[in-house]
Design a protein around this motif. Structure first.
Motif, PDB file in Angstrom:
ATOM      1  N   LEU A 114     -39.975 -56.291 -23.237  1.00 39.92           N
ATOM      2  CA  LEU A 114     -40.555 -57.417 -23.966  1.00 39.92           C
ATOM      3  C   LEU A 114     -40.723 -57.073 -25.443  1.00 39.92           C
ATOM      4  CD1 LEU A 114     -43.307 -58.674 -21.479  1.00 39.92           C
ATOM      5  CD2 LEU A 114     -41.099 -59.722 -21.979  1.00 39.92           C
ATOM      6  N   LEU A 115     -41.040 -55.818 -25.693  1.00 42.60           N
ATOM      7  CA  LEU A 115     -41.231 -55.364 -27.069  1.00 42.60           C
ATOM      8  C   LEU A 115     -39.976 -55.586 -27.901  1.00 42.60           C
ATOM      9  CD1 LEU A 115     -42.958 -53.694 -29.127  1.00 42.60           C
ATOM     10  CD2 LEU A 115     -41.905 -51.663 -28.158  1.00 42.60           C
ATOM     11  N   GLU A 116     -38.820 -55.351 -27.302  1.00 39.55           N
ATOM     12  CA  GLU A 116     -37.568 -55.436 -28.048  1.00 39.55           C
ATOM     13  C   GLU A 116     -36.961 -56.834 -28.057  1.00 39.55           C
ATOM     14  OE1 GLU A 116     -34.970 -52.505 -26.484  1.00 39.55           O
ATOM     15  OE2 GLU A 116     -36.241 -50.821 -27.065  1.00 39.55           O
ATOM     16  N   ASN A 117     -37.382 -57.688 -27.104  1.00 39.15           N
ATOM     17  CA  ASN A 117     -36.703 -58.975 -26.957  1.00 39.15           C
ATOM     18  C   ASN A 117     -37.567 -60.178 -27.295  1.00 39.15           C
ATOM     19  OD1 ASN A 117     -34.384 -57.639 -25.969  1.00 39.15           O
ATOM     20  ND2 ASN A 117     -35.267 -57.570 -23.915  1.00 39.15           N
ATOM     21  N   THR A 118     -38.738 -59.958 -27.847  1.00 42.25           N
ATOM     22  CA  THR A 118     -39.611 -61.083 -28.156  1.00 42.25           C
ATOM     23  C   THR A 118     -40.098 -61.006 -29.594  1.00 42.25           C
ATOM     24  OG1 THR A 118     -41.613 -62.266 -27.508  1.00 42.25           O
ATOM     25  CG2 THR A 118     -41.686 -59.881 -27.359  1.00 42.25           C
ATOM     26  N   GLU A 119     -40.346 -62.152 -30.159  1.00 39.63           N
ATOM     27  CA  GLU A 119     -40.933 -62.232 -31.490  1.00 39.63           C
ATOM     28  C   GLU A 119     -42.447 -62.448 -31.403  1.00 39.63           C
ATOM     29  OE1 GLU A 119     -39.356 -61.599 -34.253  1.00 39.63           O
ATOM     30  OE2 GLU A 119     -37.531 -61.258 -33.100  1.00 39.63           O
ATOM     31  N   GLU A 120     -42.946 -62.551 -30.177  1.00 42.11           N
ATOM     32  CA  GLU A 120     -44.379 -62.746 -29.972  1.00 42.11           C
ATOM     33  C   GLU A 120     -45.143 -61.519 -30.461  1.00 42.11           C
ATOM     34  OE1 GLU A 120     -47.461 -63.744 -26.278  1.00 42.11           O
ATOM     35  OE2 GLU A 120     -45.340 -63.378 -25.915  1.00 42.11           O
ATOM     36  N   LEU A 121     -46.349 -61.726 -30.926  1.00 41.30           N
ATOM     37  CA  LEU A 121     -47.167 -60.613 -31.378  1.00 41.30           C
ATOM     38  C   LEU A 121     -47.346 -59.607 -30.245  1.00 41.30           C
ATOM     39  CD1 LEU A 121     -49.930 -62.500 -33.410  1.00 41.30           C
ATOM     40  CD2 LEU A 121     -48.028 -61.151 -34.311  1.00 41.30           C
ATOM     41  N   ILE A 122     -47.165 -58.335 -30.575  1.00 37.20           N
ATOM     42  CA  ILE A 122     -47.203 -57.289 -29.558  1.00 37.20           C
ATOM     43  C   ILE A 122     -48.546 -57.253 -28.850  1.00 37.20           C
ATOM     44  CG2 ILE A 122     -46.874 -54.834 -29.131  1.00 37.20           C
ATOM     45  CD1 ILE A 122     -44.392 -56.359 -30.143  1.00 37.20           C
ATOM     46  N   ASP A 123     -49.630 -57.424 -29.600  1.00 34.87           N
ATOM     47  CA  ASP A 123     -50.947 -57.320 -28.980  1.00 34.87           C
ATOM     48  C   ASP A 123     -51.219 -58.448 -27.994  1.00 34.87           C
ATOM     49  OD1 ASP A 123     -51.137 -59.294 -30.853  1.00 34.87           O
ATOM     50  OD2 ASP A 123     -52.984 -58.580 -31.774  1.00 34.87           O
ATOM     51  N   LYS A 124     -50.431 -59.525 -28.062  1.00 35.97           N
ATOM     52  CA  LYS A 124     -50.605 -60.634 -27.123  1.00 35.97           C
ATOM     53  C   LYS A 124     -49.994 -60.324 -25.765  1.00 35.97           C
ATOM     54  CE  LYS A 124     -52.600 -63.401 -30.110  1.00 35.97           C
ATOM     55  NZ  LYS A 124     -54.030 -63.793 -29.963  1.00 35.97           N
ATOM     56  N   GLN A 125     -48.900 -59.559 -25.747  1.00 34.25           N
ATOM     57  CA  GLN A 125     -48.235 -59.275 -24.478  1.00 34.25           C
ATOM     58  C   GLN A 125     -48.636 -57.932 -23.883  1.00 34.25           C
ATOM     59  OE1 GLN A 125     -45.784 -56.862 -23.837  1.00 34.25           O
ATOM     60  NE2 GLN A 125     -44.805 -56.350 -25.775  1.00 34.25           N
ATOM     61  N   ALA A 126     -49.412 -57.132 -24.616  1.00 28.66           N
ATOM     62  CA  ALA A 126     -49.851 -55.830 -24.108  1.00 28.66           C
ATOM     63  C   ALA A 126     -51.009 -55.996 -23.127  1.00 28.66           C
ATOM     64  CB  ALA A 126     -50.276 -54.933 -25.263  1.00 28.66           C
ATOM     65  N   LYS A 127     -51.111 -55.044 -22.201  1.00 29.68           N
ATOM     66  CA  LYS A 127     -52.266 -54.970 -21.310  1.00 29.68           C
ATOM     67  C   LYS A 127     -53.258 -54.000 -21.931  1.00 29.68           C
ATOM     68  CE  LYS A 127     -54.931 -55.152 -17.689  1.00 29.68           C
ATOM     69  NZ  LYS A 127     -55.727 -56.363 -17.374  1.00 29.68           N
ATOM     70  N   TRP A 128     -54.482 -54.461 -22.182  1.00 28.34           N
ATOM     71  CA  TRP A 128     -55.474 -53.643 -22.875  1.00 28.34           C
ATOM     72  C   TRP A 128     -56.449 -53.024 -21.879  1.00 28.34           C
ATOM     73  CZ3 TRP A 128     -54.952 -52.376 -27.834  1.00 28.34           C
ATOM     74  CH2 TRP A 128     -54.071 -53.149 -28.608  1.00 28.34           C
ATOM     75  N   LEU A 129     -56.677 -51.718 -22.029  1.00 28.89           N
ATOM     76  CA  LEU A 129     -57.601 -50.983 -21.169  1.00 28.89           C
ATOM     77  C   LEU A 129     -58.868 -50.694 -21.968  1.00 28.89           C
ATOM     78  CD1 LEU A 129     -55.017 -48.442 -19.695  1.00 28.89           C
ATOM     79  CD2 LEU A 129     -55.593 -50.737 -18.861  1.00 28.89           C
ATOM     80  N   THR A 130     -59.992 -51.167 -21.467  1.00 28.57           N
ATOM     81  CA  THR A 130     -61.237 -51.130 -22.243  1.00 28.57           C
ATOM     82  C   THR A 130     -62.349 -50.324 -21.573  1.00 28.57           C
ATOM     83  OG1 THR A 130     -62.018 -53.184 -21.203  1.00 28.57           O
ATOM     84  CG2 THR A 130     -60.706 -53.402 -23.213  1.00 28.57           C
ATOM     85  N   GLN A 131     -62.020 -49.560 -20.537  1.00 34.19           N
ATOM     86  CA  GLN A 131     -63.075 -48.904 -19.758  1.00 34.19           C
ATOM     87  C   GLN A 131     -63.682 -47.676 -20.428  1.00 34.19           C
ATOM     88  OE1 GLN A 131     -60.536 -50.456 -18.617  1.00 34.19           O
ATOM     89  NE2 GLN A 131     -60.764 -51.201 -16.524  1.00 34.19           N
ATOM     90  N   HIS A 132     -63.021 -47.085 -21.407  1.00 33.25           N
ATOM     91  CA  HIS A 132     -63.628 -45.955 -22.117  1.00 33.25           C
ATOM     92  C   HIS A 132     -64.699 -46.468 -23.083  1.00 33.25           C
ATOM     93  CE1 HIS A 132     -61.296 -42.539 -20.727  1.00 33.25           C
ATOM     94  NE2 HIS A 132     -60.171 -43.211 -20.904  1.00 33.25           N
ATOM     95  N   VAL A 133     -65.712 -45.639 -23.316  1.00 33.94           N
ATOM     96  CA  VAL A 133     -66.790 -46.015 -24.238  1.00 33.94           C
ATOM     97  C   VAL A 133     -66.810 -45.082 -25.450  1.00 33.94           C
ATOM     98  CG1 VAL A 133     -68.238 -47.118 -22.511  1.00 33.94           C
ATOM     99  CG2 VAL A 133     -68.442 -44.654 -22.877  1.00 33.94           C
ATOM    100  N   GLY A 134     -65.673 -44.556 -25.778  1.00 35.00           N
ATOM    101  CA  GLY A 134     -65.498 -43.712 -26.956  1.00 35.00           C
ATOM    102  C   GLY A 134     -64.039 -43.746 -27.354  1.00 35.00           C
ATOM    103  N   ARG A 135     -63.710 -43.099 -28.447  1.00 37.49           N
ATOM    104  CA  ARG A 135     -62.332 -43.078 -28.923  1.00 37.49           C
ATOM    105  C   ARG A 135     -61.410 -42.457 -27.873  1.00 37.49           C
ATOM    106  NH1 ARG A 135     -63.512 -40.628 -34.878  1.00 37.49           N
ATOM    107  NH2 ARG A 135     -64.869 -39.307 -33.601  1.00 37.49           N
ATOM    108  N   VAL A 136     -60.270 -43.099 -27.641  1.00 35.47           N
ATOM    109  CA  VAL A 136     -59.303 -42.599 -26.658  1.00 35.47           C
ATOM    110  C   VAL A 136     -58.333 -41.683 -27.399  1.00 35.47           C
ATOM    111  CG1 VAL A 136     -57.711 -43.206 -24.807  1.00 35.47           C
ATOM    112  CG2 VAL A 136     -59.533 -44.799 -25.450  1.00 35.47           C
TER     113      VAL A 136
END
Length: 373
Positions: free
Chosen positions: A166-188
């Motif tokens: 998808l990264l190479e074949n779409t003009e959509e913003l990357i952050d829209k199609q990414a899956k975000w992991l938010t379970q850490h409570v500090g810098r990853v």
């Protein structure tokens, strides 16, 4: 009594001032010449990341705003990938695949502003893709074994899972199609893919290591036995353990398995059926462990062992025997903190780079420094 220049006759005073001025001009010109000629003692850019090519013939070196590709036989730079945004904190070559071109992924960024990924075609030296994905520097990247998924870790306390197709074949913003992991409570700070793709791992400033299901993105196991931030991760195929380096000066190994069994984990394994445990702790560094790697090392005929390399703020690189926990060798030629360590693909060499701006390679069989550039 020696006279001061203020008591000299006017003509002599003029001559003295002329000589002083000429000397100052000469010194200024000489210093400029030395700087241009490379004689001046200029500080080198710190080395943040290292990555061997799959064939082991070249080494990618991440510095401030650029990546150097070194030919190890000639010890010469054969290409420079630039410019990047800020320090190039992480590098990853795509997995060996004859059907696909070799690519180099680089993560960088500006603290508290942006995190950037750049993808380069190694053969053509062309930039394939450049995009911002985080609100802070990208500290680590990992690729799935099939080269289809990119995993990131950032100082903005988030990880992103990105579909490369998808990264190479779409003009959509990357952050829209990414899956975000938010379970850490500090810098990853670090990421890792299991060699078979059965899970991926993240380590954080929050002192935890999380093992994730790559299909459901659920946390399978949460390791919380570290006493400080987790800076680096690696995987030993031979011992089936995760290796971590931490700000508490320790190296640790961890094992993940289905509850009640020792076999490998199916990708679809439910998190409630998983278990994990600390296997061993390796103590010997006198400073934070910034980088770890693991490999199967052939020391001499009929003498092979799974090893860990660890680089530390104490300027040393230590090679450990994973199974026994014994220290095989300590290399102390670095003059400042070691930020990156990497075994060569054949396990014959270990490379290190850090704050002093130099790359060093040691031959493990000879237990000696063989390259420095």
């Amino acid at each position: 009594m020696k006279k001061s220049s203020s008591h000299l006759p006017a003509f002599q005073h003029f001559i003295l001032m002329y000589k002083k001025q000429s000397l100052l001009i000469f010194i200024s010109v000489y210093c400029c010449f030395c700087t241009l000629a490379g004689f001046a003692d200029q500080p080198l850019s710190p080395i943040w990341s290292l990555e061997f090519s799959p064939d082991g013939k070249t080494l990618a070196v991440g510095k401030y705003q650029w990546v150097e590709l070194w030919d190890l036989e000639t010890q010469r730079v054969i290409h420079v990938y630039e410019p990047h945004v800020g320090d190039v904190r992480c590098l990853k070559f795509s997995a060996t695949d004859k059907a696909s071109p070799l690519r180099l992924y680089a993560g960088s960024g500006i603290p508290a502003q942006s995190g950037e990924i750049r993808i380069w075609d190694v053969a053509s030296e062309e930039l394939i893709k450049s995009f911002e994905i985080h609100a802070d520097t990208v500290e680590s990247i990992a690729l799935s074994p099939n080269n289809k998924t990119l995993l990131t870790a950032s100082m903005d306390e988030l990880s992103a899972v990105i579909d490369i197709n998808l990264l190479e074949n779409t003009e959509e913003l990357i952050d829209k199609q990414a899956k975000w992991l938010t379970q850490h409570v500090g810098r990853v700070l670090c990421t890792l893919y299991h060699p078979n793709g059965t899970y991926f791992v993240t380590g954080s400033e929050d002192k935890t290591i999380k093992v994730w299901n790559p299909e459901t993105f659920n946390v399978l196991v949460n390791f919380d036995a570290n006493d400080d931030a987790v800076y680096s991760l690696a995987y030993s195929v031979d011992e089936n353990v995760i290796v971590s380096g931490s700000a508490d000066n320790a190296v640790r190994t961890w094992r993940v398995a289905p509850a009640g069994g020792d076999e490998e984990i199916p990708v679809s394994q439910n998190s409630s059926d998983m278990t994990g445990a600390l296997v061993r702790e390796y103590n010997g560094h006198q400073g934070a462990v910034y980088s770890v790697d693991a490999a199967f090392v052939s020391l001499r005929q009929n003498n092979q062992a799974a090893m860990i390399a660890s680089g530390s703020a104490d300027t040393s690189v230590i090679i450990w025997n994973i199974r026994s926990g014994n220290r095989f060798r300590t290399f102390d030629e670095s003059t400042d903190a070691v930020y990156a360590v990497k075994f060569s693909p054949d396990g014959r060499f270990v490379a290190a780079g850090g704050r002093d701006g130099k790359v060093r390679l040691w031959n493990l069989r000879r237990r000696a420094l063989t390259h420095e550039f």
